[in-house]
Design a protein around this motif. Structure first.
Motif, PDB file in Angstrom:
ATOM      1  N   TYR A 169      -2.736  -8.317   3.063  1.00  0.00           N
ATOM      2  CA  TYR A 169      -3.507  -7.263   2.406  1.00  0.00           C
ATOM      3  C   TYR A 169      -2.747  -5.938   2.412  1.00  0.00           C
ATOM      4  CZ  TYR A 169      -7.619 -10.322   2.483  1.00  0.00           C
ATOM      5  OH  TYR A 169      -8.503 -11.355   2.280  1.00  0.00           O
ATOM      6  N   ILE A 170      -2.102  -5.631   3.535  1.00  0.00           N
ATOM      7  CA  ILE A 170      -1.330  -4.381   3.617  1.00  0.00           C
ATOM      8  C   ILE A 170      -0.224  -4.382   2.577  1.00  0.00           C
ATOM      9  CG2 ILE A 170       0.208  -3.011   5.081  1.00  0.00           C
ATOM     10  CD1 ILE A 170      -1.399  -4.066   7.494  1.00  0.00           C
ATOM     11  N   PHE A 171       0.505  -5.493   2.474  1.00  0.00           N
ATOM     12  CA  PHE A 171       1.592  -5.590   1.497  1.00  0.00           C
ATOM     13  C   PHE A 171       1.060  -5.404   0.075  1.00  0.00           C
ATOM     14  CE2 PHE A 171       4.083  -7.997  -1.533  1.00  0.00           C
ATOM     15  CZ  PHE A 171       5.373  -7.558  -1.272  1.00  0.00           C
ATOM     16  N   LEU A 172      -0.054  -6.062  -0.258  1.00  0.00           N
ATOM     17  CA  LEU A 172      -0.597  -5.981  -1.612  1.00  0.00           C
ATOM     18  C   LEU A 172      -1.095  -4.576  -1.940  1.00  0.00           C
ATOM     19  CD1 LEU A 172      -2.513  -9.385  -1.767  1.00  0.00           C
ATOM     20  CD2 LEU A 172      -0.337  -8.804  -2.867  1.00  0.00           C
ATOM     21  N   PHE A 173      -1.751  -3.924  -0.971  1.00  0.00           N
ATOM     22  CA  PHE A 173      -2.211  -2.554  -1.218  1.00  0.00           C
ATOM     23  C   PHE A 173      -1.023  -1.618  -1.441  1.00  0.00           C
ATOM     24  CE2 PHE A 173      -6.403  -3.612   0.799  1.00  0.00           C
ATOM     25  CZ  PHE A 173      -7.183  -3.207  -0.268  1.00  0.00           C
ATOM     26  N   LEU A 174       0.043  -1.783  -0.658  1.00  0.00           N
ATOM     27  CA  LEU A 174       1.225  -0.931  -0.820  1.00  0.00           C
ATOM     28  C   LEU A 174       1.944  -1.238  -2.127  1.00  0.00           C
ATOM     29  CD1 LEU A 174       2.619  -1.030   2.837  1.00  0.00           C
ATOM     30  CD2 LEU A 174       1.627   0.948   1.669  1.00  0.00           C
ATOM     31  N   TYR A 175       2.022  -2.508  -2.485  1.00  0.00           N
ATOM     32  CA  TYR A 175       2.768  -2.893  -3.679  1.00  0.00           C
ATOM     33  C   TYR A 175       2.048  -2.443  -4.957  1.00  0.00           C
ATOM     34  CZ  TYR A 175       5.395  -5.759  -6.974  1.00  0.00           C
ATOM     35  OH  TYR A 175       6.165  -6.173  -8.029  1.00  0.00           O
ATOM     36  N   TYR A 176       0.706  -2.562  -4.966  1.00  0.00           N
ATOM     37  CA  TYR A 176      -0.069  -2.237  -6.165  1.00  0.00           C
ATOM     38  C   TYR A 176      -0.717  -0.856  -6.095  1.00  0.00           C
ATOM     39  CZ  TYR A 176       0.384  -7.116  -7.601  1.00  0.00           C
ATOM     40  OH  TYR A 176       0.879  -8.330  -7.984  1.00  0.00           O
ATOM     41  N   ARG A 177      -0.255   0.007  -5.197  1.00  0.00           N
ATOM     42  CA  ARG A 177      -0.900   1.304  -5.021  1.00  0.00           C
ATOM     43  C   ARG A 177      -0.845   2.150  -6.294  1.00  0.00           C
ATOM     44  NH1 ARG A 177       4.056   1.832  -2.263  1.00  0.00           N
ATOM     45  NH2 ARG A 177       5.270   3.682  -2.869  1.00  0.00           N
ATOM     46  N   THR A 178       0.265   2.086  -7.018  1.00  0.00           N
ATOM     47  CA  THR A 178       0.369   2.853  -8.262  1.00  0.00           C
ATOM     48  C   THR A 178      -0.618   2.341  -9.304  1.00  0.00           C
ATOM     49  OG1 THR A 178       2.727   3.158  -7.798  1.00  0.00           O
ATOM     50  CG2 THR A 178       1.967   3.692 -10.017  1.00  0.00           C
ATOM     51  N   LYS A 179      -0.767   1.029  -9.374  1.00  0.00           N
ATOM     52  CA  LYS A 179      -1.713   0.432 -10.320  1.00  0.00           C
ATOM     53  C   LYS A 179      -3.139   0.852  -9.985  1.00  0.00           C
ATOM     54  CE  LYS A 179      -2.703  -4.079 -12.395  1.00  0.00           C
ATOM     55  NZ  LYS A 179      -2.027  -3.840 -13.679  1.00  0.00           N
ATOM     56  N   PHE A 180      -3.482   0.846  -8.680  1.00  0.00           N
ATOM     57  CA  PHE A 180      -4.816   1.278  -8.270  1.00  0.00           C
ATOM     58  C   PHE A 180      -5.051   2.749  -8.632  1.00  0.00           C
ATOM     59  CE2 PHE A 180      -4.515  -2.135  -4.791  1.00  0.00           C
ATOM     60  CZ  PHE A 180      -5.168  -3.060  -5.589  1.00  0.00           C
ATOM     61  N   ALA A 181      -4.010   3.579  -8.440  1.00  0.00           N
ATOM     62  CA  ALA A 181      -4.142   5.004  -8.760  1.00  0.00           C
ATOM     63  C   ALA A 181      -4.365   5.204 -10.254  1.00  0.00           C
ATOM     64  CB  ALA A 181      -2.887   5.757  -8.307  1.00  0.00           C
ATOM     65  N   TYR A 182      -3.607   4.504 -11.081  1.00  0.00           N
ATOM     66  CA  TYR A 182      -3.806   4.601 -12.534  1.00  0.00           C
ATOM     67  C   TYR A 182      -5.186   4.087 -12.942  1.00  0.00           C
ATOM     68  CZ  TYR A 182       1.008   5.951 -13.540  1.00  0.00           C
ATOM     69  OH  TYR A 182       2.201   6.642 -13.622  1.00  0.00           O
ATOM     70  N   PHE A 183      -5.658   3.059 -12.257  1.00  0.00           N
ATOM     71  CA  PHE A 183      -6.991   2.530 -12.536  1.00  0.00           C
ATOM     72  C   PHE A 183      -8.051   3.610 -12.317  1.00  0.00           C
ATOM     73  CE2 PHE A 183     -10.789   0.672 -10.460  1.00  0.00           C
ATOM     74  CZ  PHE A 183     -11.343   0.031 -11.558  1.00  0.00           C
ATOM     75  N   LEU A 184      -7.947   4.342 -11.203  1.00  0.00           N
ATOM     76  CA  LEU A 184      -8.907   5.410 -10.922  1.00  0.00           C
ATOM     77  C   LEU A 184      -8.796   6.533 -11.948  1.00  0.00           C
ATOM     78  CD1 LEU A 184      -8.606   5.631  -7.026  1.00  0.00           C
ATOM     79  CD2 LEU A 184     -10.492   4.656  -8.342  1.00  0.00           C
TER      80      LEU A 184
END
Length: 378
Positions: A169-184
């Motif tokens: 989960y830590i790896f996935l959150f770090l890897y997709y953090r930019t995608k999550f930010a753009y989503f917000l």
């Protein structure tokens, strides 16, 4: 006949009751959902929080031209290496008391039987019968302990699996953090883009400092607890000091819960009321130091959440998610405060949730320096 005004009042009253009913139903369903899927949600919540702890390291590595995947692996493996090293160090200190546990359990049972039978004698009960009853019940408990051991093993196995998923989960959150930010940003629109970026950066800064501060407090308490138990003459001071310090991952109640371990050892294992009294005095002092000096100056300035809501949140989180909830509630209260503080209509609630307005009454290094300066001028 009723007038139109009375009909309007009745309609408004009906709509208000309807909204309140729907709101209460939504809250009940939300809480029930949290309870129903807690074993699925709490590892994700821990992964989310810990990813913020690793983010500064990963961000620094990426700025030095290291690919994101490799930076994530380096940060997570390094963090796991440090954690495993500390766990092995703690285990090496706790091993002596674990190896002596059968003898301690037998002595503790004998001391407990003697103490209870001695007390029962003052109330007219036969001392020998009481002692035999306690030993018989303890024997029945041990005889039927297979099912308890199996339940504990199953729960422990489930917990180990969940903790094993944390690095993923830590790896996935770090890897997709930019995608999550753009989503917000897409949800809140272009006009709120800068506000969303500010909130995310503030959450990242608060979480990293909070996690580092909690680890620092626990490390300091390992030293204080072990030294204090050694001074008062309790056996296995380092092992008991480390065990009691680990409870301080739970805010406010951690020191009291941790102090119960050496207290029970002094009462049952050592059968020494005077030593137990010294343990109580020691942990009252440690509780004061931790709550008023260590946590406010190392951790409290980061989350900036009102202690009233921390304590009530701990109680509620323990009911909903148990121990994982007690570990997670403070960071998520900090998230709530940060988000509310950036919404104009919610700022009063952010003020209520925060610690503003009571800073001058806190026992902090800054306030102590101010008072010393005022006294020197007088």
């Amino acid at each position: 006949m009723k007038s139109g005004v009375e009909y309007n009042r009745s309609e408004r009253r009906y709509l208000m009751v309807q909204r309140v009913s729907y709101s209460l139903l939504a809250i009940i369903l939300f809480v029930y959902g949290l309870i129903a899927v807690r074993d699925f949600l709490w590892p994700i919540a821990f992964g989310f929080l810990l990813s913020y702890l690793f983010y500064p390291v990963v961000n620094w590595l990426e700025k030095h031209k290291i690919p994101r995947i490799l930076a994530n692996f380096i940060a997570i493996i390094t963090g796991l290496g440090i954690l495993i090293s500390l766990a092995l160090l703690a285990y090496s200190k706790i091993t002596p008391i674990a190896g002596d546990f059968p003898r301690l359990a037998e002595a503790g049972l004998r001391n407990l039987a003697d103490s209870v039978s001695g007390i029962s004698e003052h109330f007219g009960f036969d001392k020998e019968e009481t002692r035999n009853l306690i030993k018989e019940q303890a024997g029945n408990l041990l005889a039927s302990g297979g099912q308890y051991v199996q339940d504990i093993f199953n729960a422990t196995t489930s917990t180990i699996v969940n903790f094993g998923l944390l690095p993923v989960y830590i790896f996935l959150f770090l890897y997709y953090r930019t995608k999550f930010a753009y989503f917000l940003m897409m949800i809140f629109g272009r006009e709120h883009r800068q506000e969303v970026i500010t909130i995310l950066r503030e959450i990242s800064r608060v979480f990293a400092r909070y996690m580092a501060g909690v680890l620092a407090v626990v490390f300091i308490l390992c030293i204080i607890n072990s030294s204090g138990l050694m001074i008062i003459g309790l056996r296995y001071p380092i092992a008991l000091g480390i065990i009691s310090a680990l409870f301080n991952f739970i805010p406010y109640f951690g020191t009291l819960l941790g102090g119960a371990v050496p207290l029970l050892f002094a009462l049952i294992g050592e059968n020494d009321p005077a030593l137990a009294f010294r343990v109580v005095i020691l942990f009252i002092i440690i509780q004061f130091i931790e709550n008023n000096i260590l946590t406010p100056n190392i951790v409290g300035g980061n989350v900036r959440v009102n202690p009233f809501f921390i304590i009530t949140g701990l109680v509620a989180a323990s009911i909903v998610w148990g121990i994982p909830g007690m570990l997670l509630i403070v960071p998520f209260l900090a998230i709530t405060r940060i988000v509310l503080s950036h919404i104009d209509s919610m700022k009063p609630y952010a003020f209520l949730l925060g610690d503003q307005g009571t800073a001058k009454h806190a026992i902090s290094i800054k306030n102590i320096k101010k008072r010393l300066k005022l006294n020197s001028k007088k």
